[in-house]
Design a protein around this motif. Structure first.
Motif, PDB file in Angstrom:
ATOM      1  N   ILE A 206       0.839  -1.202   0.000  1.00 36.72           N
ATOM      2  CA  ILE A 206       0.000   0.000   0.000  1.00 36.72           C
ATOM      3  C   ILE A 206       0.871   1.249   0.000  1.00 36.72           C
ATOM      4  O   ILE A 206       0.583   2.231  -0.707  1.00 36.72           O
ATOM      5  CB  ILE A 206      -0.950   0.001   1.218  1.00 36.72           C
ATOM      6  N   LYS A 348      -5.909   1.946  -2.731  1.00 30.91           N
ATOM      7  CA  LYS A 348      -6.662   0.926  -2.005  1.00 30.91           C
ATOM      8  C   LYS A 348      -7.324  -0.056  -2.969  1.00 30.91           C
ATOM      9  O   LYS A 348      -7.423  -1.253  -2.679  1.00 30.91           O
ATOM     10  CB  LYS A 348      -7.734   1.593  -1.129  1.00 30.91           C
ATOM     11  N   SER A 352      -6.559  -3.944  -2.853  1.00 27.58           N
ATOM     12  CA  SER A 352      -7.586  -4.959  -2.592  1.00 27.58           C
ATOM     13  C   SER A 352      -7.565  -6.053  -3.654  1.00 27.58           C
ATOM     14  O   SER A 352      -7.884  -7.217  -3.368  1.00 27.58           O
ATOM     15  CB  SER A 352      -8.968  -4.296  -2.544  1.00 27.58           C
ATOM     16  N   ALA A 401     -13.619   0.742  -3.761  1.00 23.60           N
ATOM     17  CA  ALA A 401     -12.954   1.708  -2.870  1.00 23.60           C
ATOM     18  C   ALA A 401     -13.978   2.584  -2.160  1.00 23.60           C
ATOM     19  O   ALA A 401     -13.775   2.989  -1.013  1.00 23.60           O
ATOM     20  CB  ALA A 401     -11.970   2.568  -3.667  1.00 23.60           C
ATOM     21  N   ILE A 508     -10.798  -5.524   4.992  1.00 19.98           N
ATOM     22  CA  ILE A 508     -11.250  -4.158   4.746  1.00 19.98           C
ATOM     23  C   ILE A 508     -12.081  -3.693   5.937  1.00 19.98           C
ATOM     24  O   ILE A 508     -12.903  -4.439   6.469  1.00 19.98           O
ATOM     25  CB  ILE A 508     -12.080  -4.109   3.448  1.00 19.98           C
ATOM     26  N   ARG A 516     -10.540   1.248   3.728  1.00 18.06           N
ATOM     27  CA  ARG A 516      -9.294   1.289   4.477  1.00 18.06           C
ATOM     28  C   ARG A 516      -8.929  -0.146   4.820  1.00 18.06           C
ATOM     29  O   ARG A 516      -9.743  -0.880   5.387  1.00 18.06           O
ATOM     30  CB  ARG A 516      -9.441   2.125   5.751  1.00 18.06           C
TER      31      ARG A 516
END
Length: 539
Positions: A206, A348, A352, A401, A508, A516
């Motif tokens: 990230i 993000k 993911s 997101a 998540i 986040r």
């Protein structure tokens, strides 16, 4: 003074007691009684109002209340504590219907995952208005994106800015942006990563994606004054604290009463100061330009400056006039700050995808094979990445997101057959819940890129990772371009080995409106071409 010494004699009929009361004490007693009566009257009126609202909203399906006064508060708080809030909404909509009402104490929230109703919510900007108190507008009273940014603004000023920016974000401009972003990614960023990992090391994905996506701004009109690594780190910290403003959590209290508050405020001030210098330099170069026709197609900052040249002088007359230089600069700074924050959504989103790939090795193998067999060399090469497109579309469905959003009702409204009798009731929706609705998706809990076969189109308003309607994301084409370029360059230059336990995947945070990731996303990065060499050495 003489009056204070005068006593009133009050005699009890039963006991014949003599009580002396001074006038000031008597006045205080009257005030206390008046206050108690007022409180009781307010409570009675409030209870009557709530009973009336509950009767008027009775037609909307509701899960069973925890109790009369707390509504569903305990259930919701328990779900947030267990990180299953969105899963709870999925369960409720499957059990009680796609449109439900739930209560947080005495405050009603209307939630819907009905695509038809979402069309109404997203297109009727008069009846369903954007929430004014967005937490990203400021932090610790320090301005971040302000009230009129291209994302958080409302009304005619927002419409003017969006129209001015539409040419830059248009699909037809992506080829021009490709020729700037591709060399930057393959050159500057891959070289930086190769130097960092050396012969191979563990990185937090990230953090690295944050640097990469922020660095794209450098070739789009923003100079090195915005140091990518520092900005990415600052944005991550700001976004960590912004959602906490919605409630007085222990983390927010700790930040307020520690040195962290001053550090974050200084961080935001420094970012805005650096952007101020960028904007001032740009305004000097485009001083006599009135529209985007005479600006380079890649120059995002120039377009933002031009978009903020006009302001609405009156909310009642909607009269448009030329902005003074101070307003133009502040509004442009707000928009650049907005772009910096929004780029984190791409971070993000791609992060993911890597989490899902760790849980679906067959998808990862097929995706990486396509990317390595079809390296992007020119703009038309993107057309060959068919499976990559499917994986990105499925990732945007499976773990968007933007997890959820809210609109306020503006006056008396109808949502489908349901009458909403009061002003300012919050109407909630969730991309996460909508994308897991069995009404619109087959096997919604399964990550299946092949559902996006050639010609497949989701039902209208059932797929909204970039939102829909007049306020849909203006930068969706640019977002897809950046994610494809980044994914292709990383996969073609590095081998990825997850360092986290495959049985305990990073999760998540379901309590947030914007994605986040709670855990670290540690990967071992090894430059491609050195695998055999290290294997021979026994690594």
């Amino acid at each position: 003074e003489q009056m204070q010494n005068v006593c009133f004699h009050i005699y009890s009929r039963n006991a014949h007691l003599r009580i002396s009361v001074k006038p000031l004490v008597l006045l205080k007693m009257h005030l206390v009684v008046l206050l108690l009566v007022s409180v009781c009257l307010y409570a009675i009126l409030k209870i009557c109002f709530i009973i009336r609202i509950r009767l008027q909203l009775k037609a909307i399906p509701q899960p069973p209340l925890d109790n009369v006064f707390y509504g569903h508060l305990n259930t919701v708080q328990r779900a947030k504590h267990n990180n299953t809030f969105l899963d709870l909404l999925v369960e409720w909509t499957e059990t009680y219907g796609d449109t439900i009402l739930f209560w947080m104490k005495l405050k009603p929230f209307l939630f819907t995952s009905n695509a038809t109703y979402l069309q109404q919510i997203t297109t009727d900007l008069q009846a369903f208005i954007k929430v004014e108190k967005l937490p990203n507008r400021s932090l610790f009273q320090q301005r971040i994106v302000g009230l009129n940014s291209i994302l958080s603004g409302n009304g005619i000023m927002w419409a003017i800015k969006r129209k001015a920016m539409s040419k830059w974000f248009a699909k037809t401009n992506m080829e021009s942006l490709f020729h700037l972003c591709k060399p930057h990614m393959d050159g500057t960023q891959i070289s930086r990563l190769r130097q960092k990992v050396g012969m191979g090391c563990t990185v937090e994905l990230i953090e690295e994606l944050g640097v990469i996506f922020t660095s794209y701004l450098h070739v789009l009109g923003c100079s090195e004054l915005l140091a990518a690594e520092k900005v990415a780190k600052n944005v991550a910290k700001i976004l960590e604290l912004i959602p906490l403003q919605l409630g007085m959590s222990m983390e927010m209290l700790r930040a307020k009463f520690s040195g962290e508050k001053a550090a974050v405020v200084d961080m935001i001030k420094e970012m805005r100061s650096n952007i101020h210098n960028l904007v001032w330099d740009k305004l000097q170069k485009i001083e006599n330009i009135d529209d985007g026709d005479s600006v380079d197609n890649h120059d995002l900052l120039a377009y933002l400056c031009i978009a903020n040249k006009n302001v609405v002088s009156s909310s009642t007359t909607n009269k448009v006039q030329t902005a003074n230089i101070a307003d133009q600069m502040e509004n442009t700074i707000d928009d650049v700050m907005t772009v910096c924050l929004v780029m984190d959504n791409l971070v993000k989103q791609l992060g993911s995808l890597f989490i899902v790939l760790a849980d679906n090795p067959h998808v990862k193998e097929k995706l990486f094979q396509e990317l390595r067999n079809n390296p992007i060399t020119e703009f038309d090469s993107l057309q060959k990445l068919v499976y990559t497109e499917k994986c990105l579309l499925e990732s945007l469905r499976f773990s968007p997101a933007l997890l959820r959003g809210t609109r306020n009702t503006n006056g008396l409204s109808h949502l489908g057959p349901y009458y909403i009798p009061t002003n300012q009731i919050q109407v909630m929706y969730s991309q996460y819940v909508l994308h897991r609705s069995k009404r619109y998706w087959t096997n919604p809990d399964q990550f299946d890129p092949d559902r996006w076969y050639d010609g497949f189109v989701p039902p209208p308003y059932s797929y909204m990772p970039f939102f829909v309607g007049p306020r849909s994301c203006i930068g969706k084409h640019f977002a897809m371009l950046c994610m494809k370029l980044t994914l292709s360059s990383l996969v073609n230059n590095f081998e990825f080995t997850p360092k986290f336990d495959p049985e305990k995947l990073p999760v998540i945070d379901q309590s947030m409106a914007v994605m986040r990731i709670r855990n670290r996303l540690d990967y071992n990065l090894l430059p491609r071409g050195r695998t055999n060499f290290l294997t021979e050495l026994g690594y």
